[in-house]
Motif scaffolding. Structure first.
Motif, PDB file in Angstrom:
ATOM      1  N   GLU A 253     -12.173 -10.780   4.866  1.00 31.48           N
ATOM      2  CA  GLU A 253     -10.766 -10.682   5.251  1.00 31.48           C
ATOM      3  C   GLU A 253     -10.012  -9.810   4.259  1.00 31.48           C
ATOM      4  O   GLU A 253     -10.473  -9.594   3.141  1.00 31.48           O
ATOM      5  N   GLU A 254      -8.859  -9.350   4.674  1.00 27.22           N
ATOM      6  CA  GLU A 254      -7.993  -8.586   3.788  1.00 27.22           C
ATOM      7  C   GLU A 254      -7.249  -9.543   2.849  1.00 27.22           C
ATOM      8  O   GLU A 254      -6.940 -10.673   3.213  1.00 27.22           O
ATOM      9  N   ILE A 255      -7.007  -9.057   1.649  1.00 25.53           N
ATOM     10  CA  ILE A 255      -6.200  -9.810   0.677  1.00 25.53           C
ATOM     11  C   ILE A 255      -4.897  -9.058   0.434  1.00 25.53           C
ATOM     12  O   ILE A 255      -4.763  -7.898   0.844  1.00 25.53           O
ATOM     13  N   MET A 256      -3.950  -9.697  -0.241  1.00 26.13           N
ATOM     14  CA  MET A 256      -2.674  -9.016  -0.464  1.00 26.13           C
ATOM     15  C   MET A 256      -1.982  -9.562  -1.707  1.00 26.13           C
ATOM     16  O   MET A 256      -2.296 -10.641  -2.213  1.00 26.13           O
ATOM     17  N   GLY A 257      -1.027  -8.770  -2.178  1.00 34.57           N
ATOM     18  CA  GLY A 257      -0.214  -9.168  -3.316  1.00 34.57           C
ATOM     19  C   GLY A 257       0.981  -8.246  -3.434  1.00 34.57           C
ATOM     20  O   GLY A 257       1.127  -7.285  -2.674  1.00 34.57           O
ATOM     21  N   LEU A 258       1.842  -8.523  -4.399  1.00 35.27           N
ATOM     22  CA  LEU A 258       3.036  -7.716  -4.619  1.00 35.27           C
ATOM     23  C   LEU A 258       2.996  -7.075  -6.003  1.00 35.27           C
ATOM     24  O   LEU A 258       2.389  -7.613  -6.934  1.00 35.27           O
ATOM     25  N   LEU A 259       3.655  -5.933  -6.132  1.00 34.81           N
ATOM     26  CA  LEU A 259       3.639  -5.136  -7.351  1.00 34.81           C
ATOM     27  C   LEU A 259       5.024  -5.100  -7.965  1.00 34.81           C
ATOM     28  O   LEU A 259       6.024  -5.015  -7.249  1.00 34.81           O
ATOM     29  N   MET A 260       5.079  -5.131  -9.293  1.00 33.22           N
ATOM     30  CA  MET A 260       6.362  -5.170  -9.995  1.00 33.22           C
ATOM     31  C   MET A 260       6.380  -4.208 -11.175  1.00 33.22           C
ATOM     32  O   MET A 260       5.326  -3.853 -11.703  1.00 33.22           O
TER      33      MET A 260
ATOM     34  N   ARG B 178      -2.767 -16.485   1.104  1.00 33.03           N
ATOM     35  CA  ARG B 178      -2.792 -16.084   2.511  1.00 33.03           C
ATOM     36  C   ARG B 178      -2.636 -17.317   3.389  1.00 33.03           C
ATOM     37  O   ARG B 178      -3.444 -18.235   3.330  1.00 33.03           O
ATOM     38  N   SER B 179      -1.591 -17.311   4.199  1.00 35.74           N
ATOM     39  CA  SER B 179      -1.397 -18.428   5.123  1.00 35.74           C
ATOM     40  C   SER B 179      -2.312 -18.303   6.325  1.00 35.74           C
ATOM     41  O   SER B 179      -2.621 -19.279   7.001  1.00 35.74           O
ATOM     42  N   ASP B 180      -2.760 -17.063   6.609  1.00 34.54           N
ATOM     43  CA  ASP B 180      -3.624 -16.806   7.754  1.00 34.54           C
ATOM     44  C   ASP B 180      -4.628 -15.733   7.375  1.00 34.54           C
ATOM     45  O   ASP B 180      -4.247 -14.592   7.096  1.00 34.54           O
ATOM     46  N   LYS B 181      -5.913 -16.079   7.314  1.00 37.40           N
ATOM     47  CA  LYS B 181      -6.946 -15.116   6.948  1.00 37.40           C
ATOM     48  C   LYS B 181      -7.328 -14.278   8.156  1.00 37.40           C
ATOM     49  O   LYS B 181      -7.718 -14.812   9.184  1.00 37.40           O
ATOM     50  N   GLN B 182      -7.221 -12.959   8.011  1.00 34.87           N
ATOM     51  CA  GLN B 182      -7.569 -12.045   9.095  1.00 34.87           C
ATOM     52  C   GLN B 182      -8.403 -10.899   8.533  1.00 34.87           C
ATOM     53  O   GLN B 182      -8.151 -10.424   7.423  1.00 34.87           O
ATOM     54  N   PRO B 183      -9.403 -10.422   9.304  1.00 34.26           N
ATOM     55  CA  PRO B 183     -10.236  -9.324   8.816  1.00 34.26           C
ATOM     56  C   PRO B 183      -9.562  -7.959   8.896  1.00 34.26           C
ATOM     57  O   PRO B 183     -10.033  -6.996   8.292  1.00 34.26           O
ATOM     58  N   ASP B 184      -8.449  -7.855   9.651  1.00 35.43           N
ATOM     59  CA  ASP B 184      -7.881  -6.525   9.900  1.00 35.43           C
ATOM     60  C   ASP B 184      -6.377  -6.424   9.672  1.00 35.43           C
ATOM     61  O   ASP B 184      -5.771  -5.400   9.976  1.00 35.43           O
TER      62      ASP B 184
ATOM     63  N   HIS C 199      -2.890  -4.306  -0.576  1.00 34.20           N
ATOM     64  CA  HIS C 199      -3.833  -5.103   0.205  1.00 34.20           C
ATOM     65  C   HIS C 199      -5.169  -4.369   0.264  1.00 34.20           C
ATOM     66  O   HIS C 199      -5.280  -3.224  -0.185  1.00 34.20           O
ATOM     67  N   SER C 200      -6.182  -5.024   0.794  1.00 30.37           N
ATOM     68  CA  SER C 200      -7.524  -4.451   0.814  1.00 30.37           C
ATOM     69  C   SER C 200      -7.947  -4.054   2.215  1.00 30.37           C
ATOM     70  O   SER C 200      -7.424  -4.570   3.219  1.00 30.37           O
ATOM     71  N   HIS C 201      -8.887  -3.121   2.263  1.00 28.20           N
ATOM     72  CA  HIS C 201      -9.558  -2.720   3.505  1.00 28.20           C
ATOM     73  C   HIS C 201     -11.056  -2.907   3.302  1.00 28.20           C
ATOM     74  O   HIS C 201     -11.757  -1.977   2.905  1.00 28.20           O
ATOM     75  N   PRO C 202     -11.582  -4.115   3.535  1.00 27.98           N
ATOM     76  CA  PRO C 202     -13.029  -4.295   3.381  1.00 27.98           C
ATOM     77  C   PRO C 202     -13.804  -3.632   4.517  1.00 27.98           C
ATOM     78  O   PRO C 202     -13.475  -3.790   5.692  1.00 27.98           O
ATOM     79  N   HIS C 203     -14.792  -2.839   4.151  1.00 26.48           N
ATOM     80  CA  HIS C 203     -15.714  -2.184   5.094  1.00 26.48           C
ATOM     81  C   HIS C 203     -15.079  -1.075   5.930  1.00 26.48           C
ATOM     82  O   HIS C 203     -15.711  -0.591   6.867  1.00 26.48           O
ATOM     83  N   ILE C 204     -13.858  -0.676   5.629  1.00 25.02           N
ATOM     84  CA  ILE C 204     -13.257   0.431   6.364  1.00 25.02           C
ATOM     85  C   ILE C 204     -12.624   1.411   5.380  1.00 25.02           C
ATOM     86  O   ILE C 204     -12.532   1.132   4.192  1.00 25.02           O
ATOM     87  N   THR C 205     -12.163   2.543   5.892  1.00 22.68           N
ATOM     88  CA  THR C 205     -11.617   3.578   5.031  1.00 22.68           C
ATOM     89  C   THR C 205     -10.323   3.119   4.364  1.00 22.68           C
ATOM     90  O   THR C 205      -9.697   2.136   4.765  1.00 22.68           O
TER      91      THR C 205
END
Length: 260
Positions: free
Chosen positions: A32-39, A59-65, A99-105
């Motif tokens: 799944e994609e992960i996420m965060g904020l930058l300061m 993540r309240s909802d894990k999604q691959p995309d 955020h991340s893009h696992p297995h994609i560009t």
């Protein structure tokens, strides 16, 4: 932001310890994609953003995309930035998201660009970082890691990405980023427990419940073996290097004092 508008960000300077934090977060899962904020701080005159801290988000909802950041999280991050600002006696504000893009560009999707455009309505200098991980080129078995920095530009009713120059600046591991890294396993643990609790909430079959509990245990063991243990090893090595450097500096100091 429209094409030709001169009020845009020219460059982003990303501290190396923040890059490490974001990348370690991105590498925790290839499902799944992960996420965060930058300061950090922005030079409004030069239109240069300096990112020196990051906040890992639950993540309240894990999604691959896709990933979503609820509005209330922005408030939490703002409070966190203010706390850091008081500690270091420097301005600090939320400057972007990652955020991340696992297995994609590494390139942002149309959803990413629209999300970015929404954030820029609140702050025209807001930026997005994407880390592409576990993506192999055709015929290659190597894991290539890529990162891109972008904003959204509007032309008519459509949005497209605009790449921004990204410079990774050498930096020591700051205390607040060290604390954020050490909290990563706990955040992953809490996400996993919450996810399985929601899945089991409506199940009345003992065998299915047992099966799901076994899967949860496997996932928690995975967090320990693939995240916590390597993280501890890395931090121990960093500590050893730091101690050696302190010893070298003390010897240098003594040598200089003896020459006086």
């Amino acid at each position: 932001m429209v094409e030709g508008d001169q009020n845009y960000l020219r460059k982003v300077i990303l501290d190396a310890d923040v890059y490490t934090l974001c990348l370690q977060h991105a590498l925790t899962t290839e499902k799944e994609e992960i996420m965060g904020l930058l300061m950090g701080e922005v030079d409004e005159r030069e239109k240069i953003s300096h990112i020196s801290a990051a906040l890992i988000l639950h993540r309240s909802d894990k999604q691959p995309d896709r990933v979503e950041i609820p509005p209330e999280i922005i408030y939490t991050a703002t409070t966190y930035a203010e706390e850091i600002a008081q500690k270091i006696n420097r301005p600090m504000r939320v400057l972007g998201w990652y955020h991340s893009h696992p297995h994609i560009t590494v390139w942002p999707s149309h959803v990413d660009v629209r999300t970015q455009a929404t954030y820029q309505m609140m702050d025209p200098l807001f930026i997005g970082l994407i880390f592409s991980v576990y993506h192999n080129d055709s015929g290659s078995t190597a894991n290539h890691v890529q990162v891109t920095c972008f904003q959204a530009i509007r032309s008519g009713s459509e949005y497209s990405r605009r790449e921004i120059e990204l410079i990774i600046s050498p930096s020591p591991l700051k205390l607040y980023n060290l604390e954020a890294i050490t909290k990563l396993p706990k955040i992953l643990f809490e996400e996993e427990v919450k996810c399985h609790a929601e899945e089991n909430s409506d199940i009345r079959d003992d065998l299915t419940t047992l099966h799901n509990e076994a899967i949860k245990t496997v996932e928690l063991v995975h967090i320990v073996s693939k995240v916590s243990q390597p993280l501890c090893t890395d931090l121990e090595k960093r500590l050893a290097v730091t101690k050696n450097r302190i010893a070298e500096l003390k010897m240098l100091k003594k040598s200089l004092q003896d020459k006086k």
